[in-house]
Write a protein that holds these residues in place. Sequence first.
Motif, mmCIF file in Angstrom:
data_model
loop_
_atom_site.group_PDB
_atom_site.id
_atom_site.type_symbol
_atom_site.label_atom_id
_atom_site.label_comp_id
_atom_site.label_asym_id
_atom_site.label_seq_id
_atom_site.Cartn_x
_atom_site.Cartn_y
_atom_site.Cartn_z
ATOM 1 N N ALA A 1 0.840 -1.205 0.000
ATOM 2 C CA ALA A 1 0.000 0.000 0.000
ATOM 3 C C ALA A 1 0.871 1.250 0.000
ATOM 4 C CB ALA A 1 -0.932 -0.006 1.214
ATOM 5 N N LYS A 2 1.930 1.275 0.816
ATOM 6 C CA LYS A 2 2.856 2.422 0.846
ATOM 7 C C LYS A 2 3.473 2.637 -0.532
ATOM 8 C CE LYS A 2 4.687 1.494 5.317
ATOM 9 N NZ LYS A 2 5.864 1.259 6.110
ATOM 10 N N PHE A 3 3.957 1.543 -1.130
ATOM 11 C CA PHE A 3 4.594 1.619 -2.441
ATOM 12 C C PHE A 3 3.608 2.156 -3.487
ATOM 13 C CE2 PHE A 3 5.695 -0.232 -6.555
ATOM 14 C CZ PHE A 3 6.976 0.257 -6.715
ATOM 15 N N TYR A 4 2.377 1.658 -3.435
ATOM 16 C CA TYR A 4 1.367 2.078 -4.408
ATOM 17 C C TYR A 4 1.050 3.571 -4.275
ATOM 18 C CZ TYR A 4 -2.806 2.252 -7.230
ATOM 19 O OH TYR A 4 -3.716 2.601 -8.191
ATOM 20 N N LEU A 5 0.828 4.033 -3.053
ATOM 21 C CA LEU A 5 0.508 5.457 -2.848
ATOM 22 C C LEU A 5 1.675 6.333 -3.297
ATOM 23 C CD1 LEU A 5 -1.328 5.284 0.602
ATOM 24 C CD2 LEU A 5 -2.356 5.602 -1.650
ATOM 25 N N LYS A 6 2.903 5.896 -2.983
ATOM 26 C CA LYS A 6 4.081 6.664 -3.415
ATOM 27 C C LYS A 6 4.199 6.674 -4.936
ATOM 28 C CE LYS A 6 6.856 6.114 0.720
ATOM 29 N NZ LYS A 6 7.888 5.318 1.396
ATOM 30 N N SER A 7 3.892 5.539 -5.577
ATOM 31 C CA SER A 7 4.002 5.451 -7.039
ATOM 32 C C SER A 7 3.018 6.396 -7.720
ATOM 33 C CB SER A 7 3.767 4.016 -7.518
ATOM 34 O OG SER A 7 2.401 3.675 -7.487
ATOM 35 N N LYS A 8 1.909 6.690 -7.042
ATOM 36 C CA LYS A 8 0.905 7.625 -7.566
ATOM 37 C C LYS A 8 1.188 9.055 -7.103
ATOM 38 C CE LYS A 8 -1.822 4.659 -9.652
ATOM 39 N NZ LYS A 8 -2.023 4.704 -11.100
ATOM 40 N N LYS A 9 2.314 9.230 -6.403
ATOM 41 C CA LYS A 9 2.733 10.540 -5.879
ATOM 42 C C LYS A 9 1.666 11.164 -4.964
ATOM 43 C CE LYS A 9 6.061 11.643 -9.523
ATOM 44 N NZ LYS A 9 6.474 10.292 -9.628
ATOM 45 N N LEU A 10 1.078 10.306 -4.130
ATOM 46 C CA LEU A 10 0.051 10.756 -3.191
ATOM 47 C C LEU A 10 0.667 10.945 -1.812
ATOM 48 C CD1 LEU A 10 -2.703 8.258 -4.321
ATOM 49 C CD2 LEU A 10 -2.697 10.716 -4.726
ATOM 50 N N LYS A 11 0.315 12.035 -1.159
ATOM 51 C CA LYS A 11 0.781 12.280 0.200
ATOM 52 C C LYS A 11 -0.210 11.619 1.166
ATOM 53 C CE LYS A 11 3.052 16.771 -0.487
ATOM 54 N NZ LYS A 11 4.239 16.192 -1.028
ATOM 55 N N TYR A 12 0.334 11.043 2.240
ATOM 56 C CA TYR A 12 -0.517 10.374 3.217
ATOM 57 C C TYR A 12 0.109 10.451 4.597
ATOM 58 C CZ TYR A 12 2.832 6.591 2.453
ATOM 59 O OH TYR A 12 3.980 5.853 2.345
ATOM 60 N N ASN A 13 -0.739 10.334 5.601
ATOM 61 C CA ASN A 13 -0.269 10.243 6.985
ATOM 62 C C ASN A 13 -0.132 8.767 7.318
ATOM 63 O OD1 ASN A 13 -0.263 13.000 7.537
ATOM 64 N ND2 ASN A 13 -2.442 12.983 8.009
ATOM 65 N N LEU A 14 1.028 8.391 7.837
ATOM 66 C CA LEU A 14 1.290 7.006 8.197
ATOM 67 C C LEU A 14 1.057 6.830 9.694
ATOM 68 C CD1 LEU A 14 2.327 4.313 7.089
ATOM 69 C CD2 LEU A 14 4.623 5.058 7.675
ATOM 70 N N ILE A 15 0.206 5.866 10.040
ATOM 71 C CA ILE A 15 -0.120 5.618 11.440
ATOM 72 C C ILE A 15 0.145 4.150 11.759
ATOM 73 C CG2 ILE A 15 -1.971 5.638 13.167
ATOM 74 C CD1 ILE A 15 -3.163 7.851 11.032
ATOM 75 N N ASP A 16 1.012 3.898 12.734
ATOM 76 C CA ASP A 16 1.378 2.546 13.147
ATOM 77 C C ASP A 16 0.372 2.064 14.196
ATOM 78 O OD1 ASP A 16 2.492 0.244 14.257
ATOM 79 O OD2 ASP A 16 4.544 1.018 14.146
ATOM 80 N N LEU A 17 -0.419 1.062 13.818
ATOM 81 C CA LEU A 17 -1.462 0.566 14.722
ATOM 82 C C LEU A 17 -0.889 -0.129 15.955
ATOM 83 C CD1 LEU A 17 -4.015 -0.773 12.100
ATOM 84 C CD2 LEU A 17 -4.247 1.263 13.532
ATOM 85 N N SER A 18 0.360 -0.585 15.880
ATOM 86 C CA SER A 18 0.954 -1.243 17.053
ATOM 87 C C SER A 18 1.331 -0.221 18.123
ATOM 88 C CB SER A 18 2.179 -2.072 16.651
ATOM 89 O OG SER A 18 3.242 -1.231 16.260
ATOM 90 N N LYS A 19 1.417 1.052 17.731
ATOM 91 C CA LYS A 19 1.795 2.104 18.679
ATOM 92 C C LYS A 19 0.648 3.049 19.015
ATOM 93 C CE LYS A 19 6.568 2.121 17.147
ATOM 94 N NZ LYS A 19 7.445 2.652 16.120
ATOM 95 N N ASN A 20 -0.445 2.962 18.270
ATOM 96 C CA ASN A 20 -1.558 3.893 18.454
ATOM 97 C C ASN A 20 -2.851 3.111 18.693
ATOM 98 O OD1 ASN A 20 -3.648 5.783 18.099
ATOM 99 N ND2 ASN A 20 -2.397 7.025 16.728
ATOM 100 N N LYS A 21 -3.164 2.887 19.954
ATOM 101 C CA LYS A 21 -4.326 2.064 20.317
ATOM 102 C C LYS A 21 -5.649 2.744 19.959
ATOM 103 C CE LYS A 21 -1.677 -1.108 21.705
ATOM 104 N NZ LYS A 21 -1.244 -1.978 20.616
#
Length: 77
Positions: free
Chosen positions: A18-38
């Motif tokens: 998913a990260k690779f795909y969004l980057k390939s489309k030059k889309l900006k996104y907020n990344l949220i790690d579910l293991s650290k954000n309950k």
Amino acid sequence: MKPIALFTLPNCKWCEEAKFYLKSKKLKYNLIDLSKNKEALKDCQKHGCTGAPVILIGNSWICGFDKNKINKELGIK
């Protein structure tokens, strides 16, 4: 452009796709790690998502990596 949030877990193959795909489309996104954000994890579960990745585009929740749903939501081909 609608805001994009990408909820991921460590060592998740589909999260990396998913990260690779969004980057390939030059889309900006907020990344949220579910293991650290309950709170984010609870939010995803509340919207019916049981695994990762979860992609939030505007107000639309996409459970799992689904290119067609992502493209449809963003109006891209």
